[in-house]
Design a protein around this motif. Structure first.
Motif, PDB file in Angstrom:
ATOM      1  N   ARG B 153       0.834  -1.197   0.000  1.00  0.00           N
ATOM      2  CA  ARG B 153       0.000   0.000   0.000  1.00  0.00           C
ATOM      3  C   ARG B 153       0.872   1.251   0.000  1.00  0.00           C
ATOM      4  O   ARG B 153       2.054   1.200   0.320  1.00  0.00           O
ATOM      5  CB  ARG B 153      -0.956  -0.007   1.192  1.00  0.00           C
ATOM      6  CG  ARG B 153      -0.412   0.620   2.457  1.00  0.00           C
ATOM      7  CD  ARG B 153      -1.476   0.769   3.509  1.00  0.00           C
ATOM      8  NE  ARG B 153      -1.443  -0.357   4.444  1.00  0.00           N
ATOM      9  CZ  ARG B 153      -2.533  -0.988   4.892  1.00  0.00           C
ATOM     10  NH1 ARG B 153      -3.717  -0.598   4.494  1.00  0.00           N
ATOM     11  NH2 ARG B 153      -2.415  -1.991   5.721  1.00  0.00           N
ATOM     12  N   ILE B 154       0.271   2.375  -0.374  1.00  0.00           N
ATOM     13  CA  ILE B 154       0.988   3.650  -0.424  1.00  0.00           C
ATOM     14  C   ILE B 154       0.663   4.489   0.811  1.00  0.00           C
ATOM     15  O   ILE B 154       1.504   5.182   1.342  1.00  0.00           O
ATOM     16  CB  ILE B 154       0.606   4.444  -1.703  1.00  0.00           C
ATOM     17  CG1 ILE B 154       0.968   3.640  -2.949  1.00  0.00           C
ATOM     18  CG2 ILE B 154       1.278   5.809  -1.724  1.00  0.00           C
ATOM     19  CD1 ILE B 154       2.433   3.428  -3.184  1.00  0.00           C
ATOM     20  N   ALA B 155      -0.601   4.419   1.271  1.00  0.00           N
ATOM     21  CA  ALA B 155      -1.041   5.303   2.365  1.00  0.00           C
ATOM     22  C   ALA B 155      -0.494   4.815   3.718  1.00  0.00           C
ATOM     23  O   ALA B 155       0.172   3.793   3.793  1.00  0.00           O
ATOM     24  CB  ALA B 155      -2.568   5.308   2.417  1.00  0.00           C
ATOM     25  N   PHE B 156      -0.810   5.553   4.764  1.00  0.00           N
ATOM     26  CA  PHE B 156      -0.506   5.084   6.107  1.00  0.00           C
ATOM     27  C   PHE B 156      -1.606   4.106   6.553  1.00  0.00           C
ATOM     28  O   PHE B 156      -2.584   3.904   5.843  1.00  0.00           O
ATOM     29  CB  PHE B 156      -0.330   6.225   7.099  1.00  0.00           C
ATOM     30  CG  PHE B 156      -1.457   7.232   7.140  1.00  0.00           C
ATOM     31  CD1 PHE B 156      -2.730   6.947   6.648  1.00  0.00           C
ATOM     32  CD2 PHE B 156      -1.250   8.483   7.699  1.00  0.00           C
ATOM     33  CE1 PHE B 156      -3.746   7.867   6.705  1.00  0.00           C
ATOM     34  CE2 PHE B 156      -2.269   9.411   7.754  1.00  0.00           C
ATOM     35  CZ  PHE B 156      -3.505   9.101   7.255  1.00  0.00           C
ATOM     36  N   ARG B 348      13.788   0.225  -2.049  1.00  0.00           N
ATOM     37  CA  ARG B 348      14.517   0.740  -0.886  1.00  0.00           C
ATOM     38  C   ARG B 348      14.265   2.225  -0.670  1.00  0.00           C
ATOM     39  O   ARG B 348      13.960   2.653   0.430  1.00  0.00           O
ATOM     40  CB  ARG B 348      16.011   0.471  -1.095  1.00  0.00           C
ATOM     41  CG  ARG B 348      16.832   0.603   0.142  1.00  0.00           C
ATOM     42  CD  ARG B 348      18.202  -0.014  -0.066  1.00  0.00           C
ATOM     43  NE  ARG B 348      18.180  -1.469  -0.005  1.00  0.00           N
ATOM     44  CZ  ARG B 348      18.071  -2.184   1.124  1.00  0.00           C
ATOM     45  NH1 ARG B 348      17.952  -1.577   2.282  1.00  0.00           N
ATOM     46  NH2 ARG B 348      18.080  -3.490   1.101  1.00  0.00           N
ATOM     47  N   GLU B 349      14.376   2.990  -1.745  1.00  0.00           N
ATOM     48  CA  GLU B 349      14.158   4.435  -1.592  1.00  0.00           C
ATOM     49  C   GLU B 349      13.391   4.937  -2.778  1.00  0.00           C
ATOM     50  O   GLU B 349      13.970   5.354  -3.776  1.00  0.00           O
ATOM     51  CB  GLU B 349      15.510   5.157  -1.512  1.00  0.00           C
ATOM     52  CG  GLU B 349      15.743   5.787  -0.161  1.00  0.00           C
ATOM     53  CD  GLU B 349      16.974   6.659  -0.133  1.00  0.00           C
ATOM     54  OE1 GLU B 349      17.001   7.659  -0.865  1.00  0.00           O
ATOM     55  OE2 GLU B 349      17.894   6.329   0.623  1.00  0.00           O
ATOM     56  N   MET B 357       9.551   5.967   0.123  1.00  0.00           N
ATOM     57  CA  MET B 357       9.031   4.693   0.609  1.00  0.00           C
ATOM     58  C   MET B 357      10.074   3.584   0.547  1.00  0.00           C
ATOM     59  O   MET B 357      10.907   3.576  -0.350  1.00  0.00           O
ATOM     60  CB  MET B 357       7.810   4.291  -0.209  1.00  0.00           C
ATOM     61  CG  MET B 357       6.611   5.160   0.122  1.00  0.00           C
ATOM     62  SD  MET B 357       5.333   5.032  -1.124  1.00  0.00           S
ATOM     63  CE  MET B 357       5.425   6.617  -1.871  1.00  0.00           C
ATOM     64  N   ASP B 358      10.013   2.703   1.499  1.00  0.00           N
ATOM     65  CA  ASP B 358      10.936   1.562   1.609  1.00  0.00           C
ATOM     66  C   ASP B 358      10.088   0.330   1.914  1.00  0.00           C
ATOM     67  O   ASP B 358       9.344   0.303   2.891  1.00  0.00           O
ATOM     68  CB  ASP B 358      11.927   1.858   2.756  1.00  0.00           C
ATOM     69  CG  ASP B 358      12.934   0.727   2.919  1.00  0.00           C
ATOM     70  OD1 ASP B 358      12.610  -0.427   2.582  1.00  0.00           O
ATOM     71  OD2 ASP B 358      14.053   1.010   3.391  1.00  0.00           O
ATOM     72  N   PHE B 359      10.140  -0.676   1.035  1.00  0.00           N
ATOM     73  CA  PHE B 359       9.309  -1.860   1.244  1.00  0.00           C
ATOM     74  C   PHE B 359      10.157  -3.086   1.561  1.00  0.00           C
ATOM     75  O   PHE B 359       9.698  -4.205   1.413  1.00  0.00           O
ATOM     76  CB  PHE B 359       8.466  -2.144  -0.009  1.00  0.00           C
ATOM     77  CG  PHE B 359       7.396  -1.114  -0.239  1.00  0.00           C
ATOM     78  CD1 PHE B 359       6.275  -1.068   0.576  1.00  0.00           C
ATOM     79  CD2 PHE B 359       7.509  -0.188  -1.253  1.00  0.00           C
ATOM     80  CE1 PHE B 359       5.284  -0.117   0.365  1.00  0.00           C
ATOM     81  CE2 PHE B 359       6.527   0.762  -1.457  1.00  0.00           C
ATOM     82  CZ  PHE B 359       5.415   0.795  -0.642  1.00  0.00           C
ATOM     83  N   ASP B 364       3.765  -1.876   4.323  1.00  0.00           N
ATOM     84  CA  ASP B 364       3.173  -0.555   4.533  1.00  0.00           C
ATOM     85  C   ASP B 364       4.317   0.427   4.709  1.00  0.00           C
ATOM     86  O   ASP B 364       5.159   0.247   5.580  1.00  0.00           O
ATOM     87  CB  ASP B 364       2.318  -0.536   5.815  1.00  0.00           C
ATOM     88  CG  ASP B 364       1.313  -1.682   5.804  1.00  0.00           C
ATOM     89  OD1 ASP B 364       0.789  -1.979   4.722  1.00  0.00           O
ATOM     90  OD2 ASP B 364       1.092  -2.254   6.880  1.00  0.00           O
ATOM     91  N   PRO B 365       4.383   1.498   3.892  1.00  0.00           N
ATOM     92  CA  PRO B 365       5.499   2.432   4.056  1.00  0.00           C
ATOM     93  C   PRO B 365       5.377   3.180   5.386  1.00  0.00           C
ATOM     94  O   PRO B 365       4.281   3.401   5.883  1.00  0.00           O
ATOM     95  CB  PRO B 365       5.334   3.386   2.876  1.00  0.00           C
ATOM     96  CG  PRO B 365       3.883   3.310   2.532  1.00  0.00           C
ATOM     97  CD  PRO B 365       3.435   1.924   2.867  1.00  0.00           C
TER      98      PRO B 365
END
Lengths: 895, 387
Positions: B153-156, B348-349, B357-359, B364-365
């Motif tokens: 996902r992208i959101a919090f 990673r970045e 974002m780092d997965f 979840d970022p």
């Protein structure tokens, strides 16, 4: 002929039998083809009939199954409706709603329904508001909300069958039947929803009846998944099942055909899209089974046909043997001919086709003998043609090898097929060693990439590509004008790329040199023009300033400003002189000079010039040759170079001036760019200063190029030095290392003359005039006025003319009274030398002084050819003017 | 003066420079291989304005930028990106059906969406089973990604968002008593309510009243709001979707509730400005328009230029999701879903509009929540809360 026969001996054994059997085969083949054709047509016809019959069977089977499916759904709906109307259920719901807690009794009731009927996997009760699962056959479902699902939204008011969809709770294919549970007053108190057991659906559909031995029927939902959908299928088809038939059916098309099914089996199949259920129904049977009768028919037809053909062929063979005998005689004769005996004949026994054949054979043998002779002659001709081709190949090879241009031919992968000697020389290897290699192996990578791009462009466009390129091999950088062109074979296909590269390095160097010269000339002309006008102005300013100063008391308050004006004019005239030198408009008096002597005379001045922070060294050669140059200009070159050295050493250092004799060119001489071979004197000025940025080196001799702040340098110093040395047929070179220092070397050609001529002694000062009449001609009124004032003070009488016409009129008027004429050179209408020529027609001995700030013109040089004329460079000061006038008048008197 | 002039003229007249013209990269040719990603959006029904159109615009902008920059270089071959927009309508069953249709298409390499947790939860189950990477831009329920290998996902998450709201209520608004009106038939709303209650209680506050409703009864909340008003709350939490919350704001004022309103990441200033909210309205987002990161500034500028209005968080997160897939596919060097999943998991970045974002260790970022106040038609950031 004999050789050929030896190499290919004619087959003898079996010849007779083969001819006969060939005849048999000639009959057998078409007969067999007819049999096969008949069998094939029979097969196709029958297969087509069988397929249609299979389609009919399968269609009937799908009709039955669709009906069964619908009936099954109806039955389940009825069962569920029965459950929904059971009083116990309604009571249970009402009780649960009242209690506000779980409904264990209802759960048990639903569980019982599922276990007895087996047609539902789970049944739930949803609250009429919110769609919450409040009772379920499967307790894990309790508490879920189905508020936004269709079977709840529509199930509140009517019976709804929600076709197969992935259930949000499980993700599994699900068919849900739902309906309202109504209270006695008709209000909805809950929604009853059952998920149908799709395994039962599959059982209904997959029943083999009517499908034959290999038949299969199955359902696919609109997500390309089997409705039975067990885990095995999911793992096998994670992205769903995709075959042309399934794709068509799922897109809503019903049909029939012979195709490969999901298992890769070839089947006869019927597919049907059921819009009401959003499912595709397939009924298939293997083609093996469907088409078995057709295959049987083919085998039978083939067998009978083969027996008939074989019998006929045997009979035919027997007949053929009798016909063959005369033919065999001809064959024997042919064999002898093949052995080289061209005089052989075959017996002609009958008048039928075989007799004709024998006669024709004899004619042919005679012709063959004649043709053999002709063939040998032609062989000779072919050999000479090959020799000629080889000779022209050698000629071409020699031509390209002696071409100064680089020539290469590359195949489509960029590997060299042909390279000439110049090409090899440029790469510093024998040309043959490049064959089969590519540019990437012999050139720097950047060049190889550029070449590959050019080649690609030629291949893409098929057109000749001409470009200027630069290539580096070792430390050698060369510019080329390159033509790349495709080479095409007879069909017009490109099979190679040709390259012809002409070395234009020298031409480009000359072009840039000519460009530089042209720039200098243009600036020179401009500078000359500016200097000319400036000198006129300065003359007037200077003369007037001197007039005012003359007779002014030493403590007069205006004296200092006037002296300041005079000094500024002197500085201005120094600048215009430099401009004129730069533009080669200066009057140059080259003579044999000893550079060491000039340096000797300037030593003290040079030390002062470079200042105290800089040590000055001299390294002068003994027996230095003389050079031919203008002394004043040489001093200026030296000063400019030292000025440069001084500026390069802001924190001090050493400046060294050196001289030596140098032989340029030839077997032992040194190499100096842009300098012809010969004997030269080198004048070197070396400093230990900051050095010059290599990027700036090419700009160094550009006029007005300076690195100093505005106002601190004119930017003319080095370009003037360059101009002077060029004029003297010499050259200047620079060696500079950033942070280490710079050396300027001036090369001046050796002067063949030996003696040194001492300058003439200055003439003695003369007395002022005594009323002689002078004619002053200048189109600039301020200049005329200044001259009149100065000369009048010396006791001369002055008449003024502002043009040639005025001057001639005045000369007519005063005639012999005019003792001397001072005239400007450049004026509108009539220039100075022209006026002088007209006056000299009337009085050849008339002394004339030309005044100009601009001396480049041929006009001036022509005017100065007479003894009676002299030249006075503007701006001049009073002593120069007065001395020259007096000297000219004295000469006239003496003569 | 004359010197300078001459110098300028002479420089100009100098040797002309040879200029090499490099072939600029442009849109990949029409016959280039295609990478297709499915985008699930509510393109019909009441959510089209709030979510569907924003999803579509964000995805289309990303695809357009990627293609205009030369497409995706996958193993040295330029691929064109194609977005397959799929309507998921209104119901959850429709969402699963639409998702399954996409997932069983072998030419779809990944899916983006759905945006709502109640749809994203069942679709995540399908994606996981089929084995196709799924990135939901906005769904914030923790269970969407929990325990899965194919879902990101992208959101919090709602943990971050509920904690931030509770902390702001306690520390920023000094509230002691909170009331909640929530949709009990929505997992998103339920989850937020529970997490908020836990965090608020832990911070020393008390949830004094809560009222639930279900989606099929989402037009008249006045009775429930009247009961909440009677509890005299310091803040009112409305963790609900559009358009329910719009009605709730209006009816809360009518019911005499003057407490500050706390809303979750469904706030759209275009829809809500002008509503009566005497106590003010606060919300949290993982993104805000004025965010100063270069990637965000570039996104906002590009979006505004193309569509003529400012983007919202849904557009930003969808834009990031599409670009993340393109980036991962480039790194993977292959277009297979499995290779793509591995590349996403190795991210990673990634500098997106919604942050970096780092997965590598999580799906979840790590995103900070920005508490914002609705002020005169726009959202103004009042505080950032680290995750």
């Amino acid at each position: 002929m004999t050789d050929a026969a030896a190499e290919h001996p004619l087959p003898r054994a079996g010849w007779r039998t083969r001819l006969a059997s060939r005849l048999a085969v000639a009959f057998f083949l078409p007969a067999a083809a007819v049999v096969v054709f008949a069998a094939t047509v029979g097969f196709i016809e029958m297969r087509s009939a069988l397929r249609e019959s299979a389609f009919d069977r399968l269609r009937a089977a799908t009709d039955v199954r669709e009906g069964q499916f619908d009936r099954w759904v109806r039955e389940q709906t009825n069962d569920l409706r029965f459950l929904a109307t059971m009083p116990q259920l309604q009571e249970g719901i009402t009780a649960a709603a009242r209690a506000g807690t779980g409904a264990a009794a209802l759960d048990a009731m639903l569980r019982r329904s599922v276990s007895t009927q087996q047609d539902f996997t789970r049944i739930v009760l949803l609250s009429a508001v919110g769609g919450r699962v409040f009772a379920a056959s499967d307790s894990t479902l309790l508490g879920q909300y189905r508020v936004s699902e269709r079977h709840f939204l529509e199930g509140r008011t009517r019976v709804v069958v929600q076709n197969v969809y992935p259930a949000p709770a499980t993700g599994m294919p699900t068919l849900t039947i739902a309906m309202p549970v109504l209270a006695a007053d008709g209000t909805t108190i809950a929604v009853l929803a059952g998920d149908a057991n799709l395994a039962r659906v599959e059982e209904v559909v997959a029943d083999r009846s009517g499908l034959g031995e290999t038949g299969d029927a199955y359902l696919v939902d609109r997500f390309h998944e089997f409705v039975r959908g067990n885990d095995y299928d999911r793992q096998r088809f994670p992205r769903g099942i995709h075959t042309p038939a399934i794709d068509r059916a799922v897109s809503g098309i019903s049909g029939a055909g012979v195709y490969r099914n999901y298992a890769g089996r070839e089947v006869v199949g019927v597919y049907r899209w059921m819009p009401a259920r959003q499912l595709a129904l397939f009924a298939e049977m293997s083609t093996d089974e469907a088409f078995a009768p057709a295959r049987r028919l083919v085998w039978e037809m083939m067998l009978i046909g083969a027996l008939a053909v074989l019998t006929l062929a045997l009979g035919l063979m027997f007949v053929a043997r009798h016909i063959a005998r005369p033919v065999l005689e001809i064959a024997d004769a042919a064999e002898r001919v093949a052995g080289g005996n061209l005089t052989t004949t075959a017996p002609v026994r009958t008048a039928d086709e075989i007799g004709q054949l024998a006669a024709a054979f004899n004619v042919m043998t005679r012709r063959l003998a004649a043709a053999h002779g002709a063939l040998e002659a032609q062989l000779h001709a072919t050999e000479s043609a090959a020799e000629a081709t080889e000779a022209s190949r050698r000629l071409l090879r020699a031509l390209i090898d002696h071409l100064p241009a680089l020539v290469a031919v590359k195949d489509l992968d960029g590997r060299y097929l042909i390279t000439n000697a110049s090409f090899g020389d440029f790469h510093r290897v024998p040309a043959v060693t490049l064959l089969g290699r590519s540019p990437a192996e012999v050139l720097p990578q950047a060049n190889a990439i550029a070449i590959a791009e050019c080649d690609a462009q030629v291949l893409a466009t098929g057109a000749t590509l001409t470009a200027e390129e630069t290539h580096v091999v070792g430390s050698q950088e060369r510019a080329f004008l390159t033509a790349r062109f495709p080479l095409r074979d007879a069909d017009g296909r490109i099979f190679a790329i040709g390259v012809v590269a002409t070395d234009i390095t020298e031409r480009k160097r000359l072009e840039s040199q000519v460009l530089h010269q042209q720039k200098l000339e243009a600036v020179g002309r401009l500078a000359g023009g500016v200097a000319h006008d400036m000198n006129n102005l300065l003359t007037a300013v200077r003369c007037n300033a001197e007039l005012l100063l003359d007779g002014m008391a030493p403590d007069h308050p205006d004296r200092q400003p006037l002296e300041e004006i005079d000094r500024s004019v002197r500085n201005g005239s120094a600048l215009t002189r430099q401009l004129l030198t730069f533009s080669r408009a200066h009057v140059v008096r080259p003579s044999a000079l000893d550079v060491n002597r000039i340096l000797g005379g300037m030593t003290a001045m040079l030390r002062r010039y470079v200042g105290t922070g800089i040590e000055m060294r001299f390294d002068l050669a003994d027996d230095l040759w003389l050079v031919r140059a203008d002394e004043g200009q040489m001093e200026q070159v030296l000063l400019n170079l030292l000025s440069n050295a001084h500026d390069a050493m802001p924190v001090g250092g050493t400046a060294t001036v050196a001289t030596e004799n140098v032989v340029v060119g030839g077997p032992t001489g040194v190499v100096v760019p842009n300098l012809a071979a010969g004997e030269y004197v080198r004048l070197g000025v070396h400093d230990t200063g900051t050095g010059i940025d290599p990027e700036l080196l090419p700009l160094l001799f550009e006029p007005f190029f300076t690195t100093k702040e505005p106002g601190r340098g004119t930017g003319l110093g080095l370009s003037t030095a360059y101009a002077i040395v060029q004029q003297a047929l010499g050259a200047i070179t620079i060696d500079s290392v950033l942070g280490r220092g710079t050396t300027f070397n001036v090369y001046l050609p050796r002067h063949p003359d030996e003696p040194f001529v001492a300058p003439e002694p200055l003439p003695p000062r003369v007395a002022p005039g005594s009323g002689e009449m002078l004619l002053v001609i200048d189109d600039e009124a301020p200049v005329r006025t200044a001259l009149r004032r100065m000369l009048a003070l010396q006791g001369y009488r002055i008449v003024e003319a502002q043009s040639g016409r005025d001057a001639l009129a005045l000369f007519q008027e005063h005639g012999d009274a005019i003792a001397l004429v001072l005239t400007d050179v450049f004026m509108p209408e009539m220039n100075g030398p022209e006026i002088a020529a007209r006056l000299h027609e009337q009085r050849p001995s008339l002394p004339v002084i030309f005044m100009s700030g601009y001396t480049a013109s041929e006009i001036v040089r022509r005017g100065l050819m007479r003894e009676e004329t002299r030249f006075l460079q503007k701006p001049f000061n009073r002593p120069q003017l007065v001395d020259l006038v007096a000297e000219m008048l004295r000469k006239t008197q003496i003569s | 003066m004359i010197h300078q002039l001459l110098r300028a003229v002479l420089r100009r007249a100098g040797i002309p420079l040879l200029a090499a013209v490099a072939a600029a990269c442009s849109t990949p040719p029409a016959d280039a291989p295609v990478v297709r990603i499915g985008v699930l959006a509510s393109l019909t029904g009441p959510r089209v304005v709030m979510s569907g159109a924003s999803t579509r615009d964000g995805a289309m902008l990303a695809a357009r930028e990627i293609n205009e920059a030369g497409g995706i270089d996958v193993g040295g071959v330029r691929h064109r990106m194609e977005v397959v927009l799929t309507d998921i309508g209104e119901g959850t069953d429709m969402a699963t059906s639409a998702a399954q249709s996409l997932l069983t298409r072998p030419d779809i390499q990944a899916i983006v969406g759905p945006q709502y947790s109640r749809n994203a939860l069942p679709v995540a189950v399908l994606a996981e089973r089929v084995g196709v990477p799924m990135i939901t831009p906005m769904a914030s329920h923790p269970d969407v990604t929990a325990g899965r290998r194919w879902v990101y996902r992208i959101a919090f998450t709602d943990d971050v968002q509920a904690t931030a709201l509770a902390r702001w209520a306690r520390e920023g608004l000094h509230a002691r008593r909170a009331a909640v009106l929530y949709e009990e038939s929505a997992s998103y709303s339920r989850g937020l309510t529970e997490r908020f209650a836990a965090a608020f209680t832990q911070g020393g506050g008390q949830v004094v009243a809560r009222e639930g409703y279900t989606r099929d009864r989402a037009s008249d909340f006045s009775a429930a709001l009247g009961r909440l008003a009677a509890a005299k709350p310091d803040v009112l939490l409305l963790p609900n979707e559009l358009p329910d919350d719009t009605l709730q704001i209006r009816q809360a004022a009518a019911a005499g509730l003057r407490a500050p309103l706390l809303l979750a990441d469904f706030v759209d200033p275009n829809v809500m400005s002008g509503l009566p909210m005497p106590g003010g309205l606060f919300t949290t987002h993982h993104w805000y328009l004025e965010g100063s990161a270069p990637a965000n500034r570039a996104f906002v500028a590009a979006f505004s230029k193309v569509y003529g209005h400012a983007p919202n968080a849904t557009s930003a997160a969808t834009y990031d999701a599409v670009r993340l897939i393109a980036d991962a596919m480039h790194r993977a060097g292959r277009t297979t879903p499995a290779a793509l999943r591995d590349a996403i998991a190795a991210t990673r970045e990634f500098h997106g509009a919604t942050g970096t974002m780092d997965f590598t260790a999580r799906q979840d970022p790590a995103k900070r929540a920005v508490v914002m106040r609705l002020d005169g038609g726009r959202l103004v950031a009042v505080r950032e809360m680290a995750p």
